[in-house]
Design a protein around this motif. Structure first.
Motif, mmCIF file in Angstrom:
data_model
loop_
_atom_site.group_PDB
_atom_site.id
_atom_site.type_symbol
_atom_site.label_atom_id
_atom_site.label_comp_id
_atom_site.label_asym_id
_atom_site.label_seq_id
_atom_site.Cartn_x
_atom_site.Cartn_y
_atom_site.Cartn_z
ATOM 1 N N PRO A 1 65.433 52.029 42.800
ATOM 2 C CA PRO A 1 64.724 52.629 43.939
ATOM 3 C C PRO A 1 65.082 54.097 44.127
ATOM 4 O O PRO A 1 64.256 54.881 44.599
ATOM 5 N N ILE A 2 66.287 54.472 43.727
ATOM 6 C CA ILE A 2 66.711 55.873 43.848
ATOM 7 C C ILE A 2 65.820 56.779 43.004
ATOM 8 O O ILE A 2 65.432 57.878 43.429
ATOM 9 N N GLU A 3 65.478 56.327 41.798
ATOM 10 C CA GLU A 3 64.635 57.130 40.913
ATOM 11 C C GLU A 3 63.243 57.320 41.508
ATOM 12 O O GLU A 3 62.674 58.417 41.476
ATOM 13 N N VAL A 4 62.676 56.254 42.070
ATOM 14 C CA VAL A 4 61.332 56.343 42.655
ATOM 15 C C VAL A 4 61.364 57.237 43.898
ATOM 16 O O VAL A 4 60.470 58.064 44.111
ATOM 17 N N GLU A 5 62.411 57.084 44.708
ATOM 18 C CA GLU A 5 62.548 57.934 45.898
ATOM 19 C C GLU A 5 62.668 59.405 45.524
ATOM 20 O O GLU A 5 62.059 60.274 46.158
ATOM 21 N N ALA A 6 63.458 59.697 44.499
ATOM 22 C CA ALA A 6 63.646 61.090 44.070
ATOM 23 C C ALA A 6 62.322 61.686 43.608
ATOM 24 O O ALA A 6 62.028 62.866 43.871
ATOM 25 N N CYS A 7 61.506 60.881 42.947
ATOM 26 C CA CYS A 7 60.194 61.362 42.500
ATOM 27 C C CYS A 7 59.291 61.643 43.692
ATOM 28 O O CYS A 7 58.653 62.703 43.779
ATOM 29 N N LEU A 8 59.227 60.724 44.634
ATOM 30 C CA LEU A 8 58.397 60.924 45.827
ATOM 31 C C LEU A 8 58.841 62.140 46.628
ATOM 32 O O LEU A 8 58.018 62.852 47.205
ATOM 33 N N MET A 9 60.156 62.379 46.658
ATOM 34 C CA MET A 9 60.679 63.523 47.423
ATOM 35 C C MET A 9 60.187 64.860 46.867
ATOM 36 O O MET A 9 60.210 65.873 47.568
ATOM 37 N N GLU A 10 59.750 64.872 45.618
ATOM 38 C CA GLU A 10 59.244 66.111 45.033
ATOM 39 C C GLU A 10 57.816 66.409 45.471
ATOM 40 O O GLU A 10 57.315 67.516 45.278
ATOM 41 N N HIS A 11 57.149 65.426 46.074
ATOM 42 C CA HIS A 11 55.800 65.662 46.593
ATOM 43 C C HIS A 11 55.907 66.519 47.852
ATOM 44 O O HIS A 11 56.758 66.268 48.710
#
Length: 515
Positions: free
Chosen positions: A424-434
């Motif tokens: 989940p950390i990887e997916v969250e980090a990706c979303l945070m770049e939006h």
């Protein structure tokens, strides 16, 4: 890297962190700044002694527990080290809890004394009749019930001299309660040498903390992280601590930076994110530290671009007293938790506790002499977590060939999607770049076939509004950046995320639909 701490057989932590500063000529140095008040090390020492004598006058003996329910003010070091100096064991209680929690803490610990700020009496009064062991309640900044004692009156009647209790480096020194994210909070028992070990390793060899530093921690003193940041690290070298009694809002943090000009700032990722949304300056800082949860690469990047400062991310725990893996000044690596702190060792292991190769994900075990001795009255949990010299963190990590560690998530947070593990950390980090995302949390949710898929809870920045089009755009954004199976099948826009007192996302509440 091995590190041996050599202390005498008779050793008292309060003597080391308070009295030693006087012996070494720092009596007139400012120890604490709080609002419009400042106290020197000599003034702190006198009040430490008076409080310790006050506890003795109440019949408190060595190893008795003294609970502290206090905001971050100049009273904290007086009560904390005053209890330690006379041989008692202070327990740092979270000020953000509810009455039922304090009933549990005080009955579980069997504390005989509670020191509480007047502003927090409303959390105590509904349950004070249920306390089984508390004999005296000492009220700071006011007067409580008829039989309560006023802190100021109690210490004013006591002599200013006190010989340290003849404790050993391995005597119980203080307790911290774990956050309790997976059950009842656990009383974590630390010894007299633990704060010294953390100071000599992370404090001196990573922070390079020195006498002319001014430390400001947004994380409060009742946290393991905050206790080192704002108390024993600066006191270990005769530096100065700046205290913020209230909530660390972005406005309050910027005001503290402007007023006190600290050189080291300690925060948590969520607050770093909110600070980036506000106007303000971070002038005068030489270090910015983050812990408590994983720092996203996006926040690291934006902070560096705006303020010209790296954020030194690290990981520690209540059980290890403070940080044991950290980035270094000038060598911080975006997305990484850093490298092992000198004096600690780490292993990444599989389910059979065999070491895994670099690059493979496993469970992090850590070893170092700041580790807690045990959990109070939690024998099975102690055996499960404290495996001899090694402590099982329950965190999933991998390590690269250069010795940098990367956080993947908690063991029980990992998702298996289509038979493949997803962090989940990887997916969250990706979303945070939006550009629309302020913060987010990702958990596993069953689909129509009862198969687990990622679901994201997203807090938007002020200039964005929820819409089906934005949800579709965010899903496409993740699909483009990550493997297809990792994208969130659902995105729910929320006003805020549920968090523990240390700022960690309460994923179990998100799983239960309590966003």
């Amino acid at each position: 890297m091995q590190f041996e701490l050599k202390l005498p057989e008779i050793f008292n932590a309060a003597d080391y962190f308070v009295d030693r500063n006087i012996r070494e000529g720092r009596g007139e140095k400012i120890a604490v700044l709080c609002e419009d008040r400042s106290l020197t090390y000599s003034e702190i020492q006198e009040r430490v002694n008076q409080f310790g004598n006050g506890l003795r006058s109440l019949g408190i003996r060595m190893e008795d527990r003294v609970a502290l329910l206090l905001p971050d003010t100049e009273i904290y070091p007086q009560a904390f080290f005053g209890a330690i100096k006379m041989g008692a064991v202070p327990i740092c209680l979270n000020t953000l809890m509810r009455p039922k929690d304090y009933k549990y803490f005080l009955n579980d610990s069997r504390a005989r004394v509670l020191v509480v700020d007047n502003s927090l009496l409303n959390c105590i009064d509904p349950v004070r009749e249920d306390f089984k062991y508390v004999e005296n309640i000492i009220v700071v900044n006011g007067k409580g019930a008829e039989n309560d004692l006023a802190f100021s009156e109690m210490i004013s009647q006591q002599p200013p001299d006190l010989e340290p209790a003849p404790t050993s480096p391995d005597d119980a020194c203080f307790w911290l309660y774990s956050s309790g994210s997976t059950g009842q909070p656990k009383g974590t028992v630390h010894l007299h040498h633990d704060m010294v070990y953390a100071s000599e390793t992370y404090g001196k060899q990573v922070l390079n903390i020195r006498e002319n530093d001014i430390c400001f921690s947004a994380a409060k003193l009742f946290f393991a992280y905050g206790l080192g940041n704002g108390l024993y690290f600066p006191f270990s070298v005769g530096a100065t601590s700046a205290y913020l009694p209230g909530r660390p809002t972005p406005e309050a943090v910027f005001d503290m930076i402007q007023q006190y000009q600290p050189t080291i700032y300690f925060g948590v990722p969520t607050l770093y994110g909110y600070l980036l949304e506000q106007e303000g300056e971070m002038n005068g800082l030489r270090l910015c530290i983050s812990a408590g949860e994983a720092l996203t690469p996006e926040i690291f990047k934006r902070w560096k671009e705006r303020f010209g400062l790296d954020i030194m991310d690290g990981i520690g725990s209540t059980e290890m007293a403070h940080i044991y893996i950290s980035n270094r000044a000038g060598k911080a690596r975006r997305g990484s938790t850093g490298q092992i702190v000198p004096g600690y060792e780490a292993r990444i292991v599989d389910e059979n506790f065999h070491d895994v190769p670099d690059g493979d994900v496993g469970t992090l075990l850590v070893k170092g002499d700041s580790a807690a001795a045990y959990y109070w009255n939690k024998h099975d949990k102690t055996k499960e977590t404290m495996m001899g010299a090694w402590l099982n963190t329950g965190d999933k990590f991998y390590r690269d060939e250069e010795g940098f560690f990367y956080y993947v998530g908690r063991t029980n947070d990992m998702l298996k999607v289509g038979g493949i593990w997803v962090s989940p950390i990887e997916v969250e980090a990706c979303l945070m770049e939006h550009p629309a995302v302020l913060e987010c949390g990702v958990v596993g949710t069953p689909d129509a076939e009862n198969l687990i898929k990622p679901k994201a809870f997203v807090v938007l920045r002020e200039s964005y509004k929820p819409s089906p089009e934005l949800e579709k755009e965010m899903k496409a954004y993740v699909k483009k950046a990550l493997a297809h199976y990792k994208y969130p099948r659902w995105i729910e826009f929320v006003d805020e995320l549920p968090k523990t007192a240390t700022g960690k996302i309460k994923r179990f509440e998100l799983k239960n639909g309590n966003a």
